[in-house]
Design a protein around this motif. Structure first.
Motif, PDB file in Angstrom:
ATOM      1  N   LEU A  89       0.569  -4.072  -7.500  1.00  0.00           N
ATOM      2  CA  LEU A  89       0.910  -2.951  -6.626  1.00  0.00           C
ATOM      3  C   LEU A  89       1.675  -3.437  -5.406  1.00  0.00           C
ATOM      4  O   LEU A  89       2.657  -2.810  -4.984  1.00  0.00           O
ATOM      5  N   MET A  90       1.244  -4.585  -4.847  1.00  0.00           N
ATOM      6  CA  MET A  90       1.944  -5.168  -3.704  1.00  0.00           C
ATOM      7  C   MET A  90       3.383  -5.524  -4.068  1.00  0.00           C
ATOM      8  O   MET A  90       4.321  -5.195  -3.337  1.00  0.00           O
ATOM      9  N   LEU A  91       3.567  -6.189  -5.222  1.00  0.00           N
ATOM     10  CA  LEU A  91       4.906  -6.583  -5.651  1.00  0.00           C
ATOM     11  C   LEU A  91       5.773  -5.355  -5.951  1.00  0.00           C
ATOM     12  O   LEU A  91       6.979  -5.355  -5.697  1.00  0.00           O
ATOM     13  N   PHE A  92       5.139  -4.309  -6.489  1.00  0.00           N
ATOM     14  CA  PHE A  92       5.863  -3.064  -6.741  1.00  0.00           C
ATOM     15  C   PHE A  92       6.410  -2.501  -5.437  1.00  0.00           C
ATOM     16  O   PHE A  92       7.575  -2.085  -5.349  1.00  0.00           O
ATOM     17  N   SER A 143       8.980  -6.926   3.045  1.00  0.00           N
ATOM     18  CA  SER A 143       8.490  -8.292   2.943  1.00  0.00           C
ATOM     19  C   SER A 143       7.075  -8.272   2.377  1.00  0.00           C
ATOM     20  O   SER A 143       6.390  -7.242   2.414  1.00  0.00           O
ATOM     21  N   VAL A 144       6.630  -9.416   1.863  1.00  0.00           N
ATOM     22  CA  VAL A 144       5.261  -9.519   1.358  1.00  0.00           C
ATOM     23  C   VAL A 144       4.279  -9.197   2.484  1.00  0.00           C
ATOM     24  O   VAL A 144       3.297  -8.474   2.293  1.00  0.00           O
ATOM     25  N   THR A 145       4.563  -9.721   3.663  1.00  0.00           N
ATOM     26  CA  THR A 145       3.676  -9.513   4.806  1.00  0.00           C
ATOM     27  C   THR A 145       3.508  -8.036   5.126  1.00  0.00           C
ATOM     28  O   THR A 145       2.382  -7.534   5.257  1.00  0.00           O
ATOM     29  N   PHE A 146       4.605  -7.311   5.218  1.00  0.00           N
ATOM     30  CA  PHE A 146       4.538  -5.897   5.590  1.00  0.00           C
ATOM     31  C   PHE A 146       3.907  -5.057   4.481  1.00  0.00           C
ATOM     32  O   PHE A 146       3.084  -4.171   4.745  1.00  0.00           O
ATOM     33  N   ALA A 147       4.280  -5.347   3.241  1.00  0.00           N
ATOM     34  CA  ALA A 147       3.738  -4.594   2.111  1.00  0.00           C
ATOM     35  C   ALA A 147       2.237  -4.806   1.987  1.00  0.00           C
ATOM     36  O   ALA A 147       1.468  -3.847   1.809  1.00  0.00           O
ATOM     37  N   ARG A 148       1.809  -6.072   2.071  1.00  0.00           N
ATOM     38  CA  ARG A 148       0.391  -6.381   1.937  1.00  0.00           C
ATOM     39  C   ARG A 148      -0.414  -5.783   3.076  1.00  0.00           C
ATOM     40  O   ARG A 148      -1.493  -5.212   2.863  1.00  0.00           O
ATOM     41  N   THR A 149       0.119  -5.874   4.293  1.00  0.00           N
ATOM     42  CA  THR A 149      -0.600  -5.355   5.449  1.00  0.00           C
ATOM     43  C   THR A 149      -0.761  -3.843   5.359  1.00  0.00           C
ATOM     44  O   THR A 149      -1.847  -3.305   5.615  1.00  0.00           O
ATOM     45  N   THR A 150       0.305  -3.150   4.989  1.00  0.00           N
ATOM     46  CA  THR A 150       0.245  -1.691   4.847  1.00  0.00           C
ATOM     47  C   THR A 150      -0.772  -1.286   3.794  1.00  0.00           C
ATOM     48  O   THR A 150      -1.565  -0.351   3.997  1.00  0.00           O
ATOM     49  N   LEU A 186      -3.832 -11.224   6.063  1.00  0.00           N
ATOM     50  CA  LEU A 186      -3.810 -11.717   4.688  1.00  0.00           C
ATOM     51  C   LEU A 186      -2.388 -11.792   4.149  1.00  0.00           C
ATOM     52  O   LEU A 186      -2.045 -12.706   3.398  1.00  0.00           O
ATOM     53  N   GLY A 187      -1.551 -10.838   4.541  1.00  0.00           N
ATOM     54  CA  GLY A 187      -0.157 -10.836   4.075  1.00  0.00           C
ATOM     55  C   GLY A 187       0.574 -12.131   4.387  1.00  0.00           C
ATOM     56  O   GLY A 187       1.162 -12.752   3.488  1.00  0.00           O
ATOM     57  N   PRO A 188       0.571 -12.586   5.646  1.00  0.00           N
ATOM     58  CA  PRO A 188       1.238 -13.851   5.968  1.00  0.00           C
ATOM     59  C   PRO A 188       0.657 -15.047   5.217  1.00  0.00           C
ATOM     60  O   PRO A 188       1.400 -15.951   4.830  1.00  0.00           O
ATOM     61  N   ILE A 189      -0.662 -15.060   5.009  1.00  0.00           N
ATOM     62  CA  ILE A 189      -1.279 -16.176   4.291  1.00  0.00           C
ATOM     63  C   ILE A 189      -0.823 -16.183   2.836  1.00  0.00           C
ATOM     64  O   ILE A 189      -0.495 -17.235   2.273  1.00  0.00           O
ATOM     65  N   VAL A 190      -0.784 -15.021   2.208  1.00  0.00           N
ATOM     66  CA  VAL A 190      -0.321 -14.924   0.817  1.00  0.00           C
ATOM     67  C   VAL A 190       1.139 -15.348   0.723  1.00  0.00           C
ATOM     68  O   VAL A 190       1.541 -16.065  -0.201  1.00  0.00           O
TER      69      VAL A 190
END
Length: 211
Positions: A137-140, A148-155, A182-186
């Motif tokens: 879902l995050m990658l989608f 960005s991964v950071t923004f998507a994961r955080t949201t 968690l987003g920045p760590i991932v």
């Protein structure tokens, strides 16, 4: 080719185990707070029954079904395996790891679990055998909205934490930290594991171009 296949599966399985261990440690340190998804899983387990791992699988099935219908495609084998193995290992680690009574031990469990969760997530994603439901879902979101991964994961984490809280799940300062950090760590874990995977297998892994 066979060597690359071996390393992909090794990264995938070990990544899921590390991820599951991290989740269980944060649950054992829940005096600080638990991750966004576990707020939801724990809330469902307490109000309806079943284990946290089983609810992790059920929610995963729902996400996979949503993705399959939306994109008109069957899920990858790795996605299904991740969903099942993560749920099973979470329940296993929850059973094996004792309950910590000390505040400092719970704090240590949460912090170590937090970082293990992010590292394990990045590790199995790099294997590119199919991301788990939540990371799928995050990658989608990353690819659909060019986030960005950071923004998507955080949201995603903030939204799920809010839903879990409304269902009665436990929320603490740790939940907020995981939702925001968690987003920045991932993202870091993906870059780090890509370099290691490429060096070990001789094959470049670029599951995404982390921003």
């Amino acid at each position: 080719m066979k060597e690359a296949f071996f390393w992909r599966w090794l990264f995938f399985i070990v990544g899921i185990i590390i991820l599951s261990l991290g989740i269980s440690l944060t649950i054992k340190g829940q005096i600080v707070g638990v991750g966004s998804w576990d707020v939801l899983h724990i809330g469902l387990a307490q109000s309806i029954g079943l284990t946290i791992g089983i609810w992790s699988i059920i929610i995963g099935v729902a996400i996979i079904a949503f993705d399959s219908i939306l994109n008109k495609r069957w899920p990858l084998v790795g996605t299904v395996l991740d969903m099942l193995l993560a749920g099973i290992f979470i329940d296993i680690f929850n059973f094996l790891i004792p309950t910590f009574n000390s505040v400092w031990m719970q704090f240590f469990a949460f912090v170590s679990g937090f970082f293990l969760l992010g590292i394990g997530c990045g590790m199995y994603i790099v294997a590119n055998l199919g991301a788990g439901p939540r990371d799928m879902l995050m990658l989608f979101i990353v690819h659909r909205f060019n986030w960005s991964v950071t923004f998507a994961r955080t949201t995603m984490e903030v939204s799920v934490a809010l839903l879990g809280f409304l269902l009665g799940g436990p929320v603490g300062i740790g939940t907020v930290l995981m939702a925001l950090c968690l987003g920045p760590i991932v993202q870091f874990a993906i870059k780090w594991n890509e370099k290691i995977f490429t060096r070990l297998s001789g094959v470049e892994s670029t599951i995404l171009k982390a921003k």
